[in-house]
Design an enzyme around this catalytic site. Sequence first.
Site, PDB file in Angstrom:
ATOM      1  N   GLU A  32       1.405   7.900   5.589  1.00  0.00           N
ATOM      2  CA  GLU A  32       1.593   9.215   6.388  1.00  0.00           C
ATOM      3  C   GLU A  32       3.136   9.175   6.908  1.00  0.00           C
ATOM      4  O   GLU A  32       3.710  10.105   6.990  1.00  0.00           O
ATOM      5  CB  GLU A  32       0.914   8.986   7.933  1.00  0.00           C
ATOM      6  CG  GLU A  32      -0.818   9.222   7.528  1.00  0.00           C
ATOM      7  CD  GLU A  32      -1.511   9.303   8.930  1.00  0.00           C
ATOM      8  OE1 GLU A  32      -0.794   9.565  10.096  1.00  0.00           O
ATOM      9  OE2 GLU A  32      -2.462   8.789   9.068  1.00  0.00           O
TER      10      GLU A  32
ATOM     11  N   ASP B   8      -5.168   6.516  11.098  1.00  0.00           N
ATOM     12  CA  ASP B   8      -4.370   7.839  11.637  1.00  0.00           C
ATOM     13  C   ASP B   8      -3.215   7.478  12.725  1.00  0.00           C
ATOM     14  O   ASP B   8      -3.837   6.750  13.624  1.00  0.00           O
ATOM     15  CB  ASP B   8      -5.507   9.056  12.142  1.00  0.00           C
ATOM     16  CG  ASP B   8      -5.980   9.982  11.154  1.00  0.00           C
ATOM     17  OD1 ASP B   8      -5.756   9.773  10.194  1.00  0.00           O
ATOM     18  OD2 ASP B   8      -6.883  10.687  11.599  1.00  0.00           O
TER      19      ASP B   8
ATOM     20  N   SER C  28      -7.777  -3.246  -7.612  1.00  0.00           N
ATOM     21  CA  SER C  28      -8.922  -3.948  -8.276  1.00  0.00           C
ATOM     22  C   SER C  28      -9.573  -3.336  -9.101  1.00  0.00           C
ATOM     23  O   SER C  28      -9.469  -1.929  -9.318  1.00  0.00           O
ATOM     24  CB  SER C  28     -10.141  -4.554  -7.178  1.00  0.00           C
ATOM     25  OG  SER C  28      -9.489  -5.319  -5.967  1.00  0.00           O
TER      26      SER C  28
ATOM     27  N   ASP D  71      -9.322   6.635   3.847  1.00  0.00           N
ATOM     28  CA  ASP D  71      -8.436   7.155   4.933  1.00  0.00           C
ATOM     29  C   ASP D  71      -8.940   6.748   6.550  1.00  0.00           C
ATOM     30  O   ASP D  71      -9.851   7.443   6.990  1.00  0.00           O
ATOM     31  CB  ASP D  71      -8.198   8.546   5.141  1.00  0.00           C
ATOM     32  CG  ASP D  71      -6.899   8.887   5.734  1.00  0.00           C
ATOM     33  OD1 ASP D  71      -6.396   7.820   6.626  1.00  0.00           O
ATOM     34  OD2 ASP D  71      -6.528   9.866   5.901  1.00  0.00           O
TER      35      ASP D  71
END
Length: 822
Positions: free
Chosen positions: A195, A339, A264, A336
């Site tokens: 972000e 924030d 991974s 996600d």
Amino acid sequence: MAVLFRWLLRLATAAVVLSVLGIGVAYYLASRSLPDYDKTLSVSGAAAEVEIVRDNSGVPHILAESDADAFFGLGYAHAQDRLWQMIVLRRTAQGRLSEIFGERTVRTDTLLRRLDLYALARQSVQAQDARTTDALRAYAAGVNARITEINTESLGRGAPELFLFDAPMAPWQPADSIALIKLMALQLSAHMSEEVLRARTSWLLDDPDRLADILPDMPGSGVAALPSYASLLPAPLQRHAALPGKEMPRFLAAVPERGLAGASNVWAAAASRSAGGGTLMANDPHLGFTAPSIWYLARLQLQSGGVIGGSIPGIPAIMVGRSENLAWGITSAYMDDQDLHFEEVNPENPEEVRSPEGYVPFRTRKSIIEIKDAAPITITLRWTENGPVLPGSQFNLEDVTPEGHVMSLSWTALSGEDTSASAAVGLMMAQSVEEAIEVSRLYVAPAQNLTLIDDEMVAMKMVGAMPRRDPAHQSRGRLPSPGWLEQNRWQGVMPYSANPEFLAPEGGIVGNTNNKVIDRPFPNHVSFDWGDSQRVQRWQGLMQGRKVHTRDSFIEAQLDTVSPAARTLLPLIGRDLWFTGEAAEEGTPERRRQRALDLLADWNGEMSEHLPEPLIYAAWLRALQDRLIRDELGPLAEDFDHVEPLFIERVFRNVNGAGVWCDVIRSAEVETCSDIARLALDDALLWIAEHHGSALESLRWGDAHAAVHEHPVLGEVPLLRYFVNIRQSTSGGDHTLMRGRTSGKDPAPFQNVHGAGYRGVYDFADPDSSVFINATGQSGHPLSRHYDDLGQLWRRGEYIPMSLDIDLARAASVGITRLVPK
């Protein structure tokens, strides 16, 4: 003169004798902490005898009459082999590194204190189910039994490092293990940094298409236009984005650099796609390399059956591995789950922050950081309704925080009711894929793609809490947003059923290479940023290239070193350069360029440690990307230190006008992409000549791509580093299935710093033929033969048996420890 010579000789002799004596004393003290694997010990905390059989590779096979005693044995074994590692990890999570390392870890401690992970871990102890509570307590008792043994029998303080960094060994607590899971979540989370980088980059790129070039979305539909970051801000923000990012100190950094937040591979085949008629799985989780590895191989005999695989010292669970009826593997999900919000501070009262209802007080608490050889500092921890307030000096937040505001973080791991430990313990005891998926609803963070096989079924389920966002969220979680607006705030978490799930697919194969797994519109999108767009291409070809698979074909895929990025990009960037050069004299740049192009023309993209072509390719692409972005981004280009294949492809295919990147803004001429490719190749060859020599045919990729498993504390100490660091020539690269992520940093930009610390391949047609390996060895003691004995096997792509047959372990044991209750 003769007298002077005699005295100098005497002094030199005395110095040598004292040095030898000093080395001898140091060796004696250090060797006292070498664990004795063959003994009987009376302990407090076990209900019945616990037997720990260590096989020839140092893997403990822990046999007990109850689950609690098995976890007690695991705690004791972890503390025997990795006590120093456990102490450092616990201190990191607690924000108490500076008590023993001084001022250089203050920034790390400050961050961890502000996140308050340890306090949240202590709260989460009460949220665990009964069997996990018992496991945490029994495990802690096993660790403490080893600490008691060290103290009562003067066993060299338990680890050589504790002679150099004097620190009391506090008893292990159940909260410590939960804190380590939260610390792993921090090390596997990268969306906050993305972000900030997106916001900083948007200052310099007004055209949204150009922002989409350098920070591309994974191929697929579903991403709509975003607002500019400036439009979200309450007032103009001074633009600092032209400066390179400020990094966290490398020493014991709790947060990895961009691109190193976890990766991974995992894939599984149903019985119908297996030559042996049983399900198959291969898994290799990727983390930063350390000595010792973060992974510790172990086997537990639970009441539900035997369990074997990779554990993490400090956590009472087999995190990846198999039982008699089930196998499980993990990859980073790239959900996600973070924030950032910029929060408006009340200009009339700095103790208040704006909320949807008006100004409300920060939640605050004082915290004292003790610092070795310096005065303690007191910091004020502040929380808003969205999460903890982070200082502007961390993560370059000051560059994107408006005047009169602070930045807060919403993150799923910031929960005082984190039941991830219960999920990990329950997974070991599950007997089927369906049971494993059900118990895994308890996972909170880090989010993982959990791949499962039992005797009949293969499946993959994304586990971890997924934030519920308002469809009207201004930035869709891709940019920091105003925290006082209701639509930007989280609305709890999504139901577990919303997490992507793939059960018994028709094709019989599931897998993940950190690639995009689902394409859903926001806010059900899971993520806009994913960890791979290249390895998945190679994986698909290898999986579909055979009708049926075997354990060996899965191993072959796990160790595959062909770069699909190289195969795609070289024909693009070299299309106007191949075989078009005029004859040139030996020693001229033109002749070197021709020789390099000749080598690359015959290369199949295999990133073998023994070949010169991977180094020429990697240096060329690195120089090319820098030339493409340097004039647009200036010093911020330093933050884009790894080649993004999707960006290069967009530019050379001129997707949405991306070819404009090839023109140098500050030059009078209009450069073509072929011009920039040629100049970049010359840059690369000059760099290679300066660092590796000018004889192109004699270059070895492995010399530049050496894996350095560095001791997190002693790895930078002169002389000692030669004893504690493990260096290995390796194949692979950023975009191969056998991934060896490069550092991207000068002076060794291609050093292998992040990859598969654990590999496992499980075959339910013959379970005891399953194999696994870790990247260094079982012991954290530099004087132990198990400190690096598995490293050479790992480097060569070899494995050790992964059998639950205790007779095999006994036949090749290096010692049997019996823990007898007092």
